[in-house]
Design a protein around this motif. Structure first.
Motif, short mmCIF file in Angstrom:
data_model
loop_
_atom_site.label_atom_id
_atom_site.label_comp_id
_atom_site.label_asym_id
_atom_site.label_seq_id
_atom_site.Cartn_x
_atom_site.Cartn_y
_atom_site.Cartn_z
N ALA A 335 1.12 -1.32 0.21
CA ALA A 335 0.06 0.04 -0.40
C ALA A 335 1.27 1.58 -0.18
N THR A 336 2.22 1.08 0.68
CA THR A 336 2.83 2.60 0.47
C THR A 336 3.54 2.64 -0.59
N LEU A 337 3.79 1.27 -1.38
CA LEU A 337 4.57 1.38 -2.61
C LEU A 337 3.62 2.60 -3.55
N ASN A 338 2.02 1.47 -3.27
CA ASN A 338 1.35 2.38 -4.52
C ASN A 338 1.27 3.41 -4.17
N HIS A 339 1.15 4.10 -2.79
CA HIS A 339 1.32 6.17 -2.53
C HIS A 339 2.27 6.72 -2.65
N LEU A 340 3.41 5.71 -3.09
CA LEU A 340 4.63 6.14 -3.84
C LEU A 340 5.07 6.85 -5.17
N LYS A 341 4.21 5.65 -6.25
CA LYS A 341 4.69 5.46 -7.21
C LYS A 341 4.51 6.67 -8.06
N ASN A 342 5.68 7.05 -8.84
CA ASN A 342 4.49 8.15 -10.43
C ASN A 342 5.71 7.04 -11.33
N ASP A 343 5.24 8.07 -12.40
CA ASP A 343 6.29 7.62 -13.28
C ASP A 343 7.99 9.10 -13.10
N THR A 344 8.11 9.09 -12.07
CA THR A 344 8.98 9.93 -12.24
C THR A 344 10.19 8.67 -11.22
N LEU A 345 9.55 8.11 -10.72
CA LEU A 345 10.59 7.12 -9.74
C LEU A 345 10.80 5.80 -10.26
N ASN A 346 12.05 5.04 -9.50
CA ASN A 346 12.19 4.19 -9.90
C ASN A 346 11.94 3.08 -8.63
N ILE A 347 10.63 2.04 -9.01
CA ILE A 347 11.10 1.22 -7.54
C ILE A 347 11.18 0.17 -7.95
N VAL A 348 12.18 -0.76 -6.96
CA VAL A 348 12.50 -1.62 -6.83
C VAL A 348 12.47 -2.71 -5.01
N THR A 349 11.91 -4.06 -5.72
CA THR A 349 11.39 -4.71 -4.43
C THR A 349 12.50 -5.99 -4.30
N VAL A 350 12.80 -6.25 -3.12
CA VAL A 350 13.79 -7.46 -3.28
C VAL A 350 12.88 -8.06 -1.67
N GLU A 351 12.35 -9.40 -1.76
CA GLU A 351 11.32 -10.44 -1.86
C GLU A 351 12.05 -11.89 -1.82
N ASP A 352 11.40 -12.30 -0.48
CA ASP A 352 11.97 -13.96 -0.86
C ASP A 352 10.63 -14.70 -0.15
N PRO A 353 10.13 -15.04 -0.72
CA PRO A 353 9.61 -14.91 -2.39
C PRO A 353 9.07 -13.95 -2.95
N VAL A 354 8.86 -13.05 -3.84
CA VAL A 354 7.74 -12.30 -4.49
C VAL A 354 6.45 -12.57 -4.45
N GLU A 355 5.95 -11.99 -3.43
CA GLU A 355 3.94 -12.09 -2.57
C GLU A 355 3.32 -12.34 -4.01
N LEU A 356 3.20 -10.69 -4.29
CA LEU A 356 2.56 -10.39 -5.44
C LEU A 356 3.16 -9.85 -5.70
N ILE A 357 2.76 -10.49 -7.49
CA ILE A 357 3.74 -9.49 -8.49
C ILE A 357 2.77 -8.38 -9.27
N ASN A 358 4.13 -7.43 -9.51
CA ASN A 358 3.32 -5.60 -10.10
C ASN A 358 3.98 -5.44 -10.72
N GLU A 359 3.37 -5.41 -11.70
CA GLU A 359 4.94 -4.47 -13.36
C GLU A 359 4.89 -2.88 -12.93
N ASP A 360 4.37 -2.80 -11.98
CA ASP A 360 4.70 -1.16 -11.34
C ASP A 360 6.28 -1.57 -11.25
N PHE A 361 6.21 -2.22 -10.35
CA PHE A 361 8.08 -2.35 -9.97
C PHE A 361 8.48 -3.39 -10.62
#
Length: 561
Positions: A335-361
């Motif tokens: 939810a925090t990443l969804n609040h922060l995301k916009n076209d000007t930011l490069n958002i990267v997640t590191v997960e073990d494992p990736v739980e929810l796939i989202n093309e925005d990140f």
């Protein structure tokens, strides 16, 4: 009055209760004489009559309870006493059976002959009837007998094969061919869990059986005990679905499954671990709605929302979410990443494992077998020019060191830590060897959270709490009105439906940073937060009780003093 159709004049009953206009009753009666279809069925099909209103009034008329069948509470040995063809024909299931009585759920009144058959079947027990909706009885019959039939056919399929000890992969593959009963059995379990709003499926091998349990709103419910003979076949089927090694039974394995359910895709995270009685499997159902949540959807009150938004709107520093497994930390992070995301930011997640796939990140899935862990990925990821970095968990000092380096070089880092409350995160970081000056200069804030079950809105009742209940919550007053659920068909008679988070949100202001730098104790920091009116988890839970969202018992269950 017994629930026998011949003993009730339906035209008089419908007219007396003013459920339908007279002209509609007369029209349905004429059609009923010609077709043999029941009057009420015709009226419901024509939408002149609500099935629920009809059943409630009918139950009151004949003096039985209108209720809901809870599939989670059905005992196979009890419910299975009625043959499937008989259950489908008379629309009934047995929910309770003792030496003295049997409780039968009906979705329609019986004929005299059907009633006599049931009396013979359950003799010498007294039969108690309840009335339920058609869709409920059909769903229960399909679920219960479908699962029972799959188990029976699977047992026939594996007869004569020692699956627990065989190493013949071709023999295993034969029973797992397409459309075989074991495939249907696993599919039924998964789809049943999705229908029941479960967050996890536990497949637990015991000495004599394999127990299937579902976690619903945070609580585990045993739904079926399956013969031990099917243990390895079930395990092998799930491993194949998740792309795991079916011949490896000594080591833990992790994988993913994607299934289609009612025209939507559902992701399941699979964890297999060896136990004394065989491999236990936990399938976590990942809700795709979590991807679309924003921080406004998390259930924070106005002050909490403002405090949290001020923390995450920084351009660099570390934000830590704390709490045990299953407390909703991942939902808060996304939810925090969804609040922060916009076209000007490069958002990267590191997960073990990736739980929810989202093309925005830009999501990175760890692989420990090749040395791809949190620390190594963080080290290399800074060359990828990230603006926001989400790290699944701060597990060790090396990971935290790299996260601090990222924060000091102008990146916003979001991560989780396992602690009992927000302030305890400071001691945890100190124990892991992080100097006070780095904690105070990089941490923007710490958020602790828990999930409480919400009172069911369909059966919510209001009551005035007693003095001892107020003392449990450390509050006083005469004007409090609390809520609780009576239990109904919507909440499977639990009184709870859904969950909502409670939060303890501590922003690291100049005073807290100074206290940390000067090696101040967590006790001093808690007292300072109390003076700033920052609610603890227990206090946040109390507010949810006062607002009628949850109950005293739930707050006491998930929080400590």
């Amino acid at each position: 009055m017994l629930p026998i159709r011949e003993r009730l004049n339906f035209k008089e009953f419908l007219s007396k209760n003013k459920l339908v206009k007279k002209e509609h009753i007369d029209s349905a009666a004429l059609e009923s004489e010609k077709s043999g279809e029941a009057i009420e069925t015709i009226l419901i099909r024509r939408k002149f009559l609500s099935e629920e209103d009809f059943k409630k009034n009918l139950a009151a008329e004949i003096g039985i309870e209108f209720t809901k069948v809870d599939p989670l509470e059905l005992d196979p040995e009890i419910t299975g006493n009625i043959p499937e063809s008989f259950a489908r024909n008379i629309k009934t299931v047995c929910t309770v059976k003792t030496d003295k009585q049997a409780v039968l759920a009906l979705s329609r009144l019986l004929t005299t002959a059907e009633y006599d058959d049931l009396v013979k079947l359950y003799h010498p027990r007294k039969i108690i009837f309840t009335l339920v909706m058609d869709r409920d009885i059909n769903k229960v019959i399909n679920e219960f007998y479908g699962l029972s039939n799959s188990i029976e056919r699977a047992l026939i399929d594996v007869r004569g094969i020692d699956l627990l000890n065989t190493t013949d992969i071709s023999q295993i593959s034969r029973i797992l061919e397409k459309e075989q009963p074991i495939i249907n059995l696993i599919d039924l379990i998964i789809h049943k869990a999705i229908d029941q709003r479960a967050s996890d499926i536990h497949i637990e091998p015991k000495r004599e059986t394999v127990n299937i349990r579902l976690r619903i709103d945070g609580m585990l419910h045993t739904v079926r005990k399956i013969p031990k003979t099917l243990q390895f076949a079930m395990t092998a089927r799930i491993k194949i679905m998740a792309g795991l090694d079916i011949s490896e039974r000594r080591k833990p394995q992790d994988g993913r499954i994607r299934v289609e359910h009612n025209d939507r895709a559902v992701e399941l995270r699979v964890a297999v671990v060896p136990t004394l009685f065989g491999e236990k499997i936990v399938l976590r159902l990942l809700d795709p709605e979590n991807l679309s949540k924003n921080i406004a959807d998390l259930g924070m009150d106005k002050n909490e929302y403002k405090r949290y938004k001020n923390i995450i709107d920084h351009t660099h520093g570390i934000v830590l979410i704390t709490g045990p497994t299953g407390s909703g930390k991942t939902t808060t992070l996304y939810a925090t990443l969804n609040h922060l995301k916009n076209d000007t930011l490069n958002i990267v997640t590191v997960e073990d494992p990736v739980e929810l796939i989202n093309e925005d990140f830009n999501q990175i899935n760890l692989n420990h077998a090749i040395g791809l862990d949190f620390a190594s990925v963080l080290r290399e990821m800074l060359r990828q020019d990230p603006d926001v970095v989400m790290v699944g968990e701060m597990r060790d000092k090396e990971t935290i060191d790299h996260a601090i380096r990222a924060a000091l070089t102008g990146h916003l880092v979001l991560s989780t830590l396992h602690t009992n409350d927000a302030v305890s995160a400071i001691d945890r970081l100190r124990d892991m060897g992080i100097p006070n000056y780095l904690i105070s200069s990089t941490i923007l804030g710490v958020i602790a959270q828990r999930l409480t079950r919400k009172v069911c809105n369909f059966c919510k009742t209001y009551y005035k709490p007693e003095e001892h209940e107020l003392k449990l919550l450390n509050i006083a007053g005469d004007d409090f009105i609390f809520t609780k659920g009576k239990g109904c068909k919507e909440c499977n008679n639990t009184g709870y439906l859904g969950r909502e988070a409670i939060y303890e949100i501590i922003p690291f202001d100049d005073n807290i940073s100074k206290m940390i730098s000067e090696e101040g104790s967590t006790k001093d920091i808690r007292e300072y937060c109390s003076g700033k009116k920052i609610s603890t988890l227990r206090e946040a839970g109390v507010m949810k009780v006062i607002k009628g969202i949850t109950t005293i018992q739930e707050v006491l269950r998930v929080t400590s003093l």
